[in-house]
Design an enzyme around this catalytic site. Structure first.
Site, PDB file in Angstrom:
ATOM      1  N   SER A 264       0.829  -1.195   0.000  1.00 28.33           N
ATOM      2  CA  SER A 264       0.000   0.000   0.000  1.00 28.33           C
ATOM      3  C   SER A 264       0.872   1.258   0.000  1.00 28.33           C
ATOM      4  CB  SER A 264      -0.894  -0.008   1.235  1.00 28.33           C
ATOM      5  OG  SER A 264      -1.662   1.144   1.248  1.00 28.33           O
TER       6      SER A 264
ATOM      7  N   ASN B  31      -1.175   5.571   3.177  1.00 32.05           N
ATOM      8  CA  ASN B  31      -1.313   6.236   1.875  1.00 32.05           C
ATOM      9  C   ASN B  31      -2.475   7.237   1.932  1.00 32.05           C
ATOM     10  OD1 ASN B  31      -1.630   6.922  -0.782  1.00 32.05           O
ATOM     11  ND2 ASN B  31      -1.943   4.827  -1.547  1.00 32.05           N
TER      12      ASN B  31
ATOM     13  N   SER C 193      -5.448   5.936  -0.827  1.00 27.54           N
ATOM     14  CA  SER C 193      -5.360   4.484  -0.937  1.00 27.54           C
ATOM     15  C   SER C 193      -6.598   3.903  -1.625  1.00 27.54           C
ATOM     16  CB  SER C 193      -5.227   3.908   0.465  1.00 27.54           C
ATOM     17  OG  SER C 193      -4.960   2.555   0.392  1.00 27.54           O
TER      18      SER C 193
ATOM     19  N   GLY D 225      -2.927  -2.669  -2.133  1.00 26.33           N
ATOM     20  CA  GLY D 225      -1.666  -3.369  -1.852  1.00 26.33           C
ATOM     21  C   GLY D 225      -1.610  -3.952  -0.452  1.00 26.33           C
TER      22      GLY D 225
HETATM   23  N1  ATP Z   1       6.543   8.721  -8.633  1.00 27.90           N
HETATM   24  C1  ATP Z   1       5.987   9.299  -7.602  1.00 27.90           C
HETATM   25  N2  ATP Z   1       6.504  10.448  -7.131  1.00 27.90           N
HETATM   26  C2  ATP Z   1       5.950  11.074  -6.077  1.00 27.90           C
HETATM   27  N3  ATP Z   1       4.859  10.636  -5.426  1.00 27.90           N
HETATM   28  C3  ATP Z   1       4.303   9.505  -5.850  1.00 27.90           C
HETATM   29  C4  ATP Z   1       4.830   8.764  -6.948  1.00 27.90           C
HETATM   30  N4  ATP Z   1       4.066   7.687  -7.132  1.00 27.90           N
HETATM   31  C5  ATP Z   1       3.105   7.732  -6.195  1.00 27.90           C
HETATM   32  N5  ATP Z   1       3.245   8.831  -5.432  1.00 27.90           N
HETATM   33  C6  ATP Z   1       2.388   9.249  -4.321  1.00 27.90           C
HETATM   34  O1  ATP Z   1       2.416   8.238  -3.335  1.00 27.90           O
HETATM   35  C7  ATP Z   1       1.122   8.021  -2.817  1.00 27.90           C
HETATM   36  C8  ATP Z   1       0.762   6.558  -2.999  1.00 27.90           C
HETATM   37  O2  ATP Z   1       0.633   6.261  -4.379  1.00 27.90           O
HETATM   38  P1  ATP Z   1      -0.499   5.299  -4.943  1.00 27.90           P
HETATM   39  O3  ATP Z   1      -1.847   5.762  -4.507  1.00 27.90           O
HETATM   40  O4  ATP Z   1      -0.270   5.173  -6.390  1.00 27.90           O
HETATM   41  O5  ATP Z   1      -0.154   3.963  -4.149  1.00 27.90           O
HETATM   42  P2  ATP Z   1      -0.840   2.508  -4.264  1.00 27.90           P
HETATM   43  O6  ATP Z   1       0.278   1.549  -4.385  1.00 27.90           O
HETATM   44  O7  ATP Z   1      -1.866   2.510  -5.349  1.00 27.90           O
HETATM   45  O8  ATP Z   1      -1.523   2.355  -2.832  1.00 27.90           O
HETATM   46  P3  ATP Z   1      -2.817   1.501  -2.355  1.00 27.90           P
HETATM   47  O9  ATP Z   1      -2.448   0.076  -2.432  1.00 27.90           O
HETATM   48  O10 ATP Z   1      -2.978   1.960  -0.925  1.00 27.90           O
HETATM   49  O11 ATP Z   1      -3.941   1.930  -3.227  1.00 27.90           O
HETATM   50  C9  ATP Z   1       0.167   8.949  -3.547  1.00 27.90           C
HETATM   51  O12 ATP Z   1      -0.089  10.075  -2.743  1.00 27.90           O
HETATM   52  C10 ATP Z   1       0.938   9.344  -4.782  1.00 27.90           C
HETATM   53  O13 ATP Z   1       0.596  10.636  -5.208  1.00 27.90           O
END
Ligand code: ATP
Length: 813
Positions: free
Chosen positions: A70, A120, A123, A324
């Site tokens: 996550s 997150n 999330s 995640g």
């Molecule tokens: N390359 C990046 N640079 C900076 N911030 C990022 C980057 N990728 C993701 N983030 C930030 O990190 C946080 C988590 O990203 P994301 O929501 O894509 O995670 P996830 O793996 O989908 O989590 P979950 O399983 O909880 O849904 C978000 O606030 C996103 O904006």
């Protein structure tokens, strides 16, 4: 741009397979660190592009599975892929609409399906299990609630009876962090509102949708009091009236359903009052059910707005971004489900890569040193095995008569899976481990690490029953969305609905079925630190992820084996231009062409291997024998699987996947069966009204005229084609019928081609008929030739159109 691309190559290695010290975890981490410090963190476009190109060249379906814990960046990565496809894929006008909608569906789905968690700020809580949010503590609820309060227009809020302050709503104030610096609810509201207008939502849809969102907030504020008899009552009916208005239900009926329960005895229904605790349970269950089903409705609505009407190619790329792996200080039923889902996805990855790859080398007879890896099937079984796994034990505990509690569930677990190597409780742990597990907890040793789950609430959440009484109220709602979400037919089913755990397990298994049928690509997201800080590379945390994601094992398998594998045909097609012998055409067997090509390029023998494939291929046209047996089974399977996705969808679709030589007979038979089915399906779909119409002989058919005016037969628009066909039969022997042509202009013209060698016949016949589909279908059935229909793109040309002109002239004269 080009400079940036070359810069990428200069920092460490882009592709870990090329790492010199590929068995060293430290070298792996060093490379990650180097690239992270230069902000070179993505390889996504390459993966997306590769999947797209393979789909186009090999006409097969793909999926890209994005995994990681996550907050690791899965959703961000999936957005990048969508944007990449949006920019690079060829566009027609209607595809462009679908693309805009697809991109805009993201903020809507995130608003309704994402929330802030400790790990997150955004999330994903999607999936069948998204209705768990209302119990979360220390976090925010779904974004849409805050967006509506912060950004919604005054008039809208007044209509919904809402105030701007989220602290006024119990469902929003439990987490104490309604305001979050990284989230701009006001701006997000604008984005979501704009998206709604693009993805086909009407005013009416939105009114109903926001009515539901507001009702959930009002529901959370309903307070119960104990009356003199000790039962729940609702002294302040303010909220109930509001909900009644917004959902189109009678407030007093709703009030009764929230404080009473209908129990069905053999012949009668008894209404029993509820205690305070049960009333609060009923209220929360209603909020979850209403929100959960509305989310499903929303996903369906978005999906139908994305249907691409131009869609002629039948291949797809699926993109899976799902919640995640999660570990909090206190983990409940929701983390149990989420982590089980991640365990299954890891299992899929192992099956499709580590295991399948090694099995393939073995099958191909390619020298290979087996690589050890941890197979997490044992953990999946512990959770899901029928009658033995944790979900089954939980279900049994939920339905067994007698007093079942979360504690009795834990005892049952100790009894039934206590000896499992990946399971532990306080009682089962040694003196050291004991201290870290509470009395109500059990621990699972997941592939990604150990997680301690507290059983409190497991039974209630697994049951998650919406009392029948409340269901009846919702089924009678006048809110159009709720009407679709709660069908009266559901009330007729008296069986106990499956538990949440079982529903979750079933939907996961259907998801995996979908994925298994496609070619996989994987994106592994690694979380750099736990504190959401930019540029911080937490060595310990990253090393842990590299370990549990099995990245070192994957690397060794890829390195020891062959990273690039293609079928001979595809390889030859792609690279034939590199060798004069194979360019422009290679007429021999593809496998031999490939051999010639690689020799010409000058590969060293250890740099490539030709799989066993080749012997079977060479002997492919011989009768079945040990030399070609495997190959033929493979070809058969491949063709049938491919055919499954390319069967024609209607009677006029003449496309058919070209079979390999050995399957020609089978393919012909299948083709006939398929056409017969389509024709039958089409005929069954004809309404009685239409059938009646066909029976009316509306035109005068001049037999003499037909004889003298050969080739010319004009039917009025209301042609009763059955009658006409019968008459055609008098003149044309069906075996002489060579084919039927229609234009793609819906002009009702069809030409019946007659064999020119047949002197008895009068030549081609031109017909005009309003019910062209029916006429052609019937004709196909009568002559028992499925292959005779030819749809001409544009107008009918050459001899057909000349005849047509003559025929029409005759008709008007
Ligand atoms: N390359 C990046 N640079 C900076 N911030 C990022 C980057 N990728 C993701 N983030 C930030 O990190 C946080 C988590 O990203 P994301 O929501 O894509 O995670 P996830 O793996 O989908 O989590 P979950 O399983 O909880 O849904 C978000 O606030 C996103 O904006």
């Amino acid at each position: 741009m080009e400079g940036a691309l070359t810069a990428r190559d200069k920092v460490g290695v882009q592709d870990f397979v090329l790492l010199d010290a590929y068995t060293s975890e430290s070298a792996f981490l060093d490379n990650l660190r180097k690239r992270f410090s230069e902000n070179l963190i993505y390889v996504i476009y390459a993966i997306a592009d590769n999947a797209y190109r393979m789909m186009c060249s090999e006409l097969n379906n793909h999926f890209i599975l994005i995994s990681g814990e996550s907050g690791a960046g899965k959703t961000e990565a999936s957005k990048k892929i969508l944007q990449y496809f949006a920019v690079t894929c060829p566009m027609t006008e209607s595809l462009q609409i679908a693309r805009d909608r697809l991109l805009l569906s993201n903020p809507v789905l995130e608003a309704f399906g994402n929330a802030k968690t400790l790990r997150n700020d955004n999330s994903s809580r999607f999936g069948k299990y998204m209705d768990i949010q209302f119990d979360f503590k220390g976090e925010r609820n779904f974004h849409i609630f805050y967006q509506l309060l912060e950004g919604g227009e005054e008039e809208l809020l007044a209509y919904l009876g809402l105030e701007r302050d989220p602290q006024l709503y119990k469902y929003l104030s439990q987490g104490h962090c309604a305001k979050e610096s990284s989230i701009n609810d006001k701006n997000d509201w604008k984005t979501v509102s704009n998206a709604f207008s693009v993805i086909d939502f009407t005013e009416d849809d939105l009114e109903n949708l926001f009515g539901i969102i507001a009702s959930v907030l009002h529901l959370g504020n309903i307070c119960f009091e104990e009356n003199q008899q000790g039962w729940a009552s609702i002294p302040d009916t303010h909220e109930i009236k509001r909900i009644g208005k917004l959902l189109g239900v009678h407030p007093w009926v709703l009030l009764e359903a929230l404080t009473h329960r209908k129990i069905e005895a053999k012949t009668e229904e008894v209404i029993c009052p509820l205690t305070l605790e049960l009333s609060a349970y009923a209220r929360d269950a209603m909020a979850k059910a209403v929100y959960g089903r509305t989310f499903t409705w929303l996903v369906n609505k978005i999906n139908s707005s994305l249907v691409n009407k131009d869609f002629t190619g039948k291949t797809v790329i699926g993109l899976l971004d799902i919640y995640g792996f999660e570990v909090f200080d206190k983990n409940g039923f929701e983390q149990f489900c989420i982590n089980y889902c991640n365990e299954k996805l890891q299992q899929l990855l192992i099956e499709r890569t580590l295991k399948a790859e090694q099995a393939e080398y073995e099958m191909e007879g390619i020298e290979w040193e087996p690589i050890q890896y941890f197979n997490n099937k044992i953990i999946c079984d512990l959770v899901e095995e029928r009658h033995k796994g944790i979900i089954s034990i939980l279900d049994e505990e939920c339905i067994r008569p007698g007093p079942a509690t979360d504690l009795s569930f834990l005892e049952r677990l100790e009894e039934k899976v206590g000896k499992h190597a990946h399971f532990q409780t306080r009682k089962l742990a040694g003196p050291k481990g004991r201290k870290r597990i509470g009395w109500m907890e059990f621990r699972l040793f997941h592939y990604a690490g150990e997680v301690t789950y507290c059983t409190e609430g497991f039974l209630e959440k697994n049951n998650d029953l919406l009392y029948r009484h409340l269901k009846e109220v919702l089924c009678r709602s006048k809110n159009r969305i709720l009407k679709e979400c709660f069908r009266v037919a559901e009330l007729e089913n008296r069986r106990r609905p499956p538990t949440v755990g079982t529903q979750f397990k079933n939907s996961l298994s259907s998801l995996l079925e979908i994925l298994i049928s496609k070619e996989p690509s994987y994106i592994r997201c690694i979380k750099p630190n736990e504190s959401k800080e930019p540029s911080k590379f937490d060595d310990f945390l990253i090393r842990h992820q590299v370990k549990y994601l099995g990245l070192m094992e994957h690397l060794r398998v890829r390195r020891a084996g062959f990273a690039y594998r293609r079928k001979y045909e595809h390889f030859l097609q792609r690279y034939k231009s590199l060798c004069p012998d194979t360019w422009p055409h290679w007429h021999g067997p593809p496998a031999e062409g490939v051999e010639r090509l690689i020799k010409y390029i000058g590969y060293e023998p250890e740099e490539y291997k030709l799989g066993r494939f080749i012997k079977g291929f060479i002997n492919r046209n011989k009768p079945l024998c040990p030399d070609n047996e495997e190959f033929i089974v493979f070809v058969r399977k491949n063709y049938i699987l491919n055919l499954r996705d390319h069967v024609p969808k209607n009677v006029l679709d003449k496309s058919w996947l070209r079979p390999p030589g050995i399957l020609e007979n089978a393919s012909n038979l299948l083709r006939k069966m398929c056409m017969r089915n389509l024709v039958r399906k089409y005929c069954r779909g004809i309404t009685a009204e239409r059938k009646a119409l066909y029976g009316i002989p509306v035109i005068k058919y001049d037999r003499k005229g037909f004889k003298t005016r050969q080739r010319q037969l004009i039917l009025t628009p209301k042609a009763a084609y059955v009658v006409e066909l019968a008459k055609i039969k008098q003149k044309i022997e069906y075996p002489a019928l060579k084919g039927v042509s229609t234009s793609s202009f819906s002009d009702g013209i069809l030409v019946i081609h007659i064999s020119p060698e047949d002197n008895k016949q009068k030549g081609d016949a031109v017909l005009q008929c309003k019910h062209i589909f029916e006429a052609v279908t019937k004709l196909v059935m009568l002559v028992k030739k499925e292959n005779i229909v030819n749809v001409v793109q544009g107008s009918l040309s050459t001899s057909a159109s000349t005849m047509l002109a003559a025929a029409l002239l005759t008709a008007s004269s």
